[in-house]
Motif scaffolding. Sequence first.
Motif, PDB file in Angstrom:
ATOM      1  N   PRO A   1      -6.545 -19.220  -8.767  1.00 24.57           N
ATOM      2  CA  PRO A   1      -7.015 -17.843  -8.636  1.00 24.57           C
ATOM      3  C   PRO A   1      -6.894 -17.291  -7.217  1.00 24.57           C
ATOM      4  O   PRO A   1      -6.562 -16.114  -7.032  1.00 24.57           O
ATOM      5  N   ARG A   2      -7.139 -18.135  -6.222  1.00 22.98           N
ATOM      6  CA  ARG A   2      -7.018 -17.677  -4.835  1.00 22.98           C
ATOM      7  C   ARG A   2      -5.566 -17.357  -4.501  1.00 22.98           C
ATOM      8  O   ARG A   2      -5.286 -16.348  -3.835  1.00 22.98           O
ATOM      9  N   ALA A   3      -4.639 -18.172  -4.978  1.00 22.69           N
ATOM     10  CA  ALA A   3      -3.219 -17.908  -4.741  1.00 22.69           C
ATOM     11  C   ALA A   3      -2.783 -16.623  -5.441  1.00 22.69           C
ATOM     12  O   ALA A   3      -1.985 -15.845  -4.904  1.00 22.69           O
ATOM     13  N   ILE A   4      -3.328 -16.406  -6.642  1.00 18.38           N
ATOM     14  CA  ILE A   4      -3.010 -15.176  -7.367  1.00 18.38           C
ATOM     15  C   ILE A   4      -3.500 -13.960  -6.600  1.00 18.38           C
ATOM     16  O   ILE A   4      -2.793 -12.948  -6.483  1.00 18.38           O
ATOM     17  N   GLU A   5      -4.702 -14.055  -6.055  1.00 20.72           N
ATOM     18  CA  GLU A   5      -5.257 -12.943  -5.289  1.00 20.72           C
ATOM     19  C   GLU A   5      -4.386 -12.623  -4.084  1.00 20.72           C
ATOM     20  O   GLU A   5      -4.104 -11.454  -3.791  1.00 20.72           O
ATOM     21  N   LEU A   6      -3.972 -13.654  -3.352  1.00 20.16           N
ATOM     22  CA  LEU A   6      -3.134 -13.442  -2.170  1.00 20.16           C
ATOM     23  C   LEU A   6      -1.796 -12.801  -2.552  1.00 20.16           C
ATOM     24  O   LEU A   6      -1.275 -11.938  -1.839  1.00 20.16           O
TER      25      LEU A   6
END
Length: 247
Positions: A234-239
Amino acid sequence: MDILSIFGVIIGFAAILGGNYLEGGTLAALVNVPAAVIVIGGTTGAAMLQTPLSGLKLAISRLRWVFSPPNLAFNKGVDKVVRWAIAARKEGLLGLESIAETEVDFFARKGLQLLVDGSEPESIRSIMEVESMLLEQRDLDASRFYESMGGYSPTIGIIGAVMGLIQVMSNLSDPAMLGSGIAIAFVATIYGVGFANLLLLPIASKLRNLARREADFRDLIIEGIISIAEGENPRAIELKLNGFLHR
């Protein structure tokens, strides 16, 4: 409400009327009903002739976007996709089924349903990109209606000017009729060029820009859905999706 569009219309017409006043003209000199009938009626009729009924209805409904555009909050879109990703990581893709049922955006709901159904990422991308392309084309068609009106309007204004001059030439022996003919000739030209450049072409451009912005928002949803399908963090998706915030 788009305040900039409202101020744009006010400033545009105020500049024309103000310039006319500064030159010693009057508002009454610019009001001519026959010229308005020729330009508005002729322009509308020509545009309707080239547009199917469904396209006309869409163009009319999209007109409200000029002053009340759709609220596309890209940052909220990113947050929503990240919430989906977190739910998918905790509960699996089936955990998105309840989210899909309550999602108000039909495009996002379709993507979530494809995820829940276990579709392959490339299949999801293909389906959603085709859907997005068709939606963008539909919105661009609405803008082309006003663009075509902006193209016809000056020409119809010239037709009105010629009609006024014909009236002048046919009544040279009657000085009382010369004034109305000359007024139609010049005012029709002003109406044709003025409506095209102060209203119709700017409206078409505004709708075209909004159509592209809507397509960008759908691209954000597509990339988010694909990233979830591929199991990204999810953090990679946000970035990744934060790049859409700069569009």
